[in-house]
Scaffold this active site. Structure first.
Site, PDB file in Angstrom:
ATOM      1  CB  CYS A 127      -0.921  -0.001   1.223  1.00  0.00           C
ATOM      2  SG  CYS A 127      -1.861   1.520   1.433  1.00  0.00           S
TER       3      CYS A 127
ATOM      4  CE1 TYR B   6      -2.552  -2.570  -1.995  1.00  0.00           C
ATOM      5  CE2 TYR B   6      -3.812  -4.527  -2.549  1.00  0.00           C
ATOM      6  CZ  TYR B   6      -3.769  -3.207  -2.182  1.00  0.00           C
ATOM      7  OH  TYR B   6      -4.934  -2.500  -1.998  1.00  0.00           O
TER       8      TYR B   6
ATOM      9  CD  GLU C 262      -1.872   0.810  -3.964  1.00  0.00           C
ATOM     10  OE1 GLU C 262      -1.318   1.283  -2.948  1.00  0.00           O
ATOM     11  OE2 GLU C 262      -3.077   0.520  -4.006  1.00  0.00           O
TER      12      GLU C 262
ATOM     13  CE1 TYR D  35      -5.908   2.890  -4.568  1.00  0.00           C
ATOM     14  CE2 TYR D  35      -8.237   3.238  -4.082  1.00  0.00           C
ATOM     15  CZ  TYR D  35      -6.996   2.725  -3.738  1.00  0.00           C
ATOM     16  OH  TYR D  35      -6.858   2.041  -2.553  1.00  0.00           O
TER      17      TYR D  35
ATOM     18  CB  CYS E 170       0.035   2.292   7.492  1.00  0.00           C
ATOM     19  SG  CYS E 170       1.717   1.855   6.964  1.00  0.00           S
TER      20      CYS E 170
ATOM     21  CG  ASP F 185      -3.163  -4.276   1.850  1.00  0.00           C
ATOM     22  OD1 ASP F 185      -4.342  -4.353   2.231  1.00  0.00           O
ATOM     23  OD2 ASP F 185      -2.386  -3.384   2.221  1.00  0.00           O
TER      24      ASP F 185
ATOM     25  CB  CYS G  29      18.473  -4.661   4.284  1.00  0.00           C
ATOM     26  SG  CYS G  29      19.014  -4.787   2.561  1.00  0.00           S
TER      27      CYS G  29
END
Length: 217
Positions: free
Chosen positions: A54, A137, A97, A85, A200, A132, A209
């Site tokens: 998202c 996504y 997105e 959208y 969110c 999602d 990472c």
């Protein structure tokens, strides 16, 4: 963002909606820092495009990074020109997105942005991010220079090894040359600054990472 027509299968160009010739109306200025979303951008600055679920939460991750000049949400990696959208959410445009990031390489490196990208989501989930579900996504890096391409490939390999050591599956992040970035509607721009309690769905793996911190993959 939950929609009844979510699709987890990437379509072919022949299946894509036709889109439209005119651009979707969007905001002119960034809601937080008041800089122009579409430029002009300062000389010597670079652009990067990331998709990590998202885009409301994803954009906030990047506008908070020192050295990032402006951000915008939109759609990349698909087939239909100037999608709305609702069209993107149908799964019939092929877009992800995405977040456009304009940054000063003298203040923040592309490798540091890659570290933010990978740690902000779970790049092993394929055509979804958390709850999602759908191709929009998916995890993706759309590079704008050959140097970005090489850095993205190296980071994907390095983070894949770090994730595997913790029991995660393979990294599914798409890495491709950036095509046209289609800016999303104005109400999506900097959505979580306008709506602090807004949705969110981003969640990282908790695994660091090893790029952007002087570590060689």
């Amino acid at each position: 963002m939950f929609f009844t027509r979510q699709k987890a299968r990437m379509i072919s160009p022949a299946e894509a909606l036709p889109g439209r010739a005119e651009a979707i109306p969007t905001s002119e200025l960034h809601y937080v820092n008041h800089k122009p979303l579409k430029g002009p951008y300062p000389e010597g600055f670079e652009t990067a495009v990331f998709a990590l679920g998202c885009y409301w939460g994803a954009e906030r991750k990047f506008w908070q990074v020192p050295g990032v000049w402006v951000t915008a949400v939109g759609n990349a990696g698909g087939f239909s020109p100037n999608p709305s959208y609702e069209e993107v959410c149908s799964g019939l445009t092929g877009h992800a997105e995405s977040v456009l990031v304009v940054f000063d390489p003298a203040q923040v490196t592309y490798q540091q942005l890659l570290k933010v990208f990978f740690e902000a989501h779970d790049p092993t989930q394929g055509m979804r991010q958390g709850n999602d579900v759908g191709t929009q996504y998916r995890s993706a890096i759309y590079w704008t220079t050959p140097a970005q391409r090489d850095a993205a490939l190296a980071a994907k390999e390095a983070y894949g090894a770090a994730l595997a050591a913790k029991g995660f599956g393979p990294v599914t992040t798409e890495i491709a040359e950036a095509g046209t970035f289609y800016f999303a509607e104005g109400y999506h721009q900097q959505y979580l600054a306008k709506n602090p309690g807004g949705y969110c769905g981003l969640g990282g793996t908790g695994v660091s990472c090893p790029v952007g911190v002087g570590v060689t993959p």
